[in-house]
Write a protein that holds these residues in place. Structure first.
Motif, short mmCIF file in Angstrom:
data_model
loop_
_atom_site.label_atom_id
_atom_site.label_comp_id
_atom_site.label_asym_id
_atom_site.label_seq_id
_atom_site.Cartn_x
_atom_site.Cartn_y
_atom_site.Cartn_z
N PHE A 70 0.83 -1.21 0.00
CA PHE A 70 0.00 0.00 0.00
C PHE A 70 0.86 1.26 0.00
O PHE A 70 0.49 2.28 -0.60
CB PHE A 70 -0.93 0.00 1.21
N LEU A 71 2.02 1.21 0.66
CA LEU A 71 2.91 2.37 0.67
C LEU A 71 3.44 2.66 -0.73
O LEU A 71 3.55 3.82 -1.14
CB LEU A 71 4.07 2.13 1.64
N CYS A 72 3.76 1.60 -1.47
CA CYS A 72 4.25 1.79 -2.84
C CYS A 72 3.17 2.42 -3.73
O CYS A 72 3.48 3.19 -4.63
CB CYS A 72 4.68 0.45 -3.43
N CYS A 73 1.92 2.06 -3.47
CA CYS A 73 0.82 2.62 -4.25
C CYS A 73 0.41 3.97 -3.68
O CYS A 73 -0.75 4.20 -3.28
CB CYS A 73 -0.35 1.64 -4.27
N HIS A 74 1.35 4.87 -3.64
CA HIS A 74 1.22 6.18 -3.00
C HIS A 74 0.36 7.10 -3.86
O HIS A 74 0.49 7.12 -5.09
CB HIS A 74 2.60 6.78 -2.79
N PRO A 75 -0.50 7.91 -3.24
CA PRO A 75 -1.37 8.80 -4.04
C PRO A 75 -0.59 9.88 -4.80
O PRO A 75 -1.11 10.44 -5.77
CB PRO A 75 -2.29 9.44 -2.98
N ALA A 76 0.64 10.17 -4.37
CA ALA A 76 1.44 11.17 -5.08
C ALA A 76 2.02 10.63 -6.38
O ALA A 76 2.51 11.41 -7.20
CB ALA A 76 2.57 11.67 -4.18
#
Length: 384
Positions: A70-76
């Protein structure tokens, strides 16, 4: 004594043979014995000291793979960059494998992943699962990562083996973790069902020599019955809930194949209809390619070839969407289009056209099992 003899073999040719070779050997052996004895005593003393120290406590057993995903799929991050970073950090795919899936040079993908890492680091987001709307926003990228990871495992883009078992198993494991963390997300459950229904066929997809066995001629008694049952039960629950997403539709298609006791019993009209819905939902050319197969089974090979004709122009344009979903020239599987055309052309009684397409597909395939299968088709048609 053996070490003393070894020392003699290396030193005597240089220093000369001693006056009393036997005494030299005994002395050298005795010194080595004393050295070994002192070393053993020192080791025992160290072990005793360590044994007397307090225990550091139990090691943490928590699996943080889902948090990293989930961290890798960051909204930025743009979706393509997020998926690439997650495939590298969590999926363990090499930069070359990810670049091949996206149809870009390896150096370009390496730069994209490096930039994504920096953006995630600079964001300062905590190392924890996102909650609420933020978690839902990242879920689409997370599921796409797992989908691509499983696809690479299900049919390896390169190498000697058709299947990369490690990737398939890890994708299924992570999908189960997502479903456990987000039990009310139907698309997560749909993706897990899809993986189970496809992976259930693994034992029958190759023969004893590692050669590819196409779905219509697979020995269905070798399929994993438990995985099939779990996948079918999940699909039935999801479809009863009303509106469905792309992974649920793909799972429903896989379920039609797995329900059929034989290839002839497959409900191709229903599969063609499901592919039509999936094509409207995704606009994916890969889906169109698969729909062509279903249309050919329902209305004949010429109808399937007509569907493929609609694909060719778009493929030449090289258009891809933001997530690399295969709207272009099937970068990860460039042989699929000519291989399917060859199959349908042969069914349409055009062996010359089929032979040319099989030869083209063989030249484009990178997986050894698929290359052997395509080479066998070429040889078969050449003998006609």
């Amino acid at each position: 004594m053996q070490e003393a003899l070894l020392a003699a073999a290396t030193r005597w040719p240089v220093d000369g043979v001693p006056d009393d070779p036997r005494a030299w050997l005994v002395t050298a052996a005795n010194r080595r014995y004393l050295d070994a004895l002192r070393s053993d005593q020192a080791r025992r003393a160290r072990e005793q000291r360590v044994a007397g120290e307090p225990s550091p406590g139990a090691a943490a057993q928590e699996d943080d793979s889902l948090v990293v995903l989930f961290l890798c799929c960051h909204p930025a991050l743009r979706p393509a960059s997020a998926v690439a970073l997650a495939l590298r950090a969590v999926g363990g795919l090499t930069t070359a494998e990810i670049a091949r899936a996206y149809g870009v040079p390896e150096a370009t993908m390496a730069q994209r992943i490096s930039r994504a890492k920096k953006q995630v680091t600079l964001s300062g987001r905590p190392f924890a699962l996102p909650v609420g709307d933020e978690g839902a926003a990242r879920l689409r990228s997370v599921l796409h990562v797992l989908y691509l990871m499983f696809n690479e495992g299900y049919t390896a883009a390169a190498g000697d083996d058709l299947v990369r078992v490690d990737l398939c198993d890890e994708a299924v494991r992570l999908a189960r973790m997502v479903v456990a963390a987000l039990p009310d997300e139907p698309e997560a459950a749909g993706l897990l069902a899809l993986m189970l229904l496809l992976d259930a066929r693994r034992p029958a997809r190759t023969d004893a020599a590692g050669n590819l066995v196409p779905l219509p001629v697979q020995d269905r008694s070798r399929w994993d019955a438990a995985a099939v049952a779990e996948g079918l039960a999940s699909v039935d629950r999801l479809l009863a809930g009303g509106a469905v997403g792309e992974y649920q539709l793909q799972a429903a298609i896989a379920a039609e194949h797995d329900r059929a006791p034989t290839a002839d019993a497959t409900d191709w009209p229903r599969i063609a209809a499901l592919y039509g819905l999936l094509e409207e939902l995704t606009g994916s050319l890969v889906v169109t390619l698969n729909r062509a197969v279903a249309v050919a089974m329902v209305d004949g090979p010429h109808a399937g070839l007509a569907v493929l004709d609609t694909v060719l122009g778009t493929v030449r344009d090289g258009v891809r969407d933001d997530e690399g979903r295969g709207r272009g020239a099937f970068a990860g599987d460039p042989h699929r289009l000519p291989a399917l055309r060859a199959h349908l052309l042969e069914q349409a009684d055009d062996p010359a056209g089929a032979l040319a397409e099989y030869r083209r597909a063989h030249g484009l395939a990178t997986n050894l099992a698929e290359r052997r299968h395509l080479a066998a088709q070429v040889a078969r048609l050449e003998r006609r």
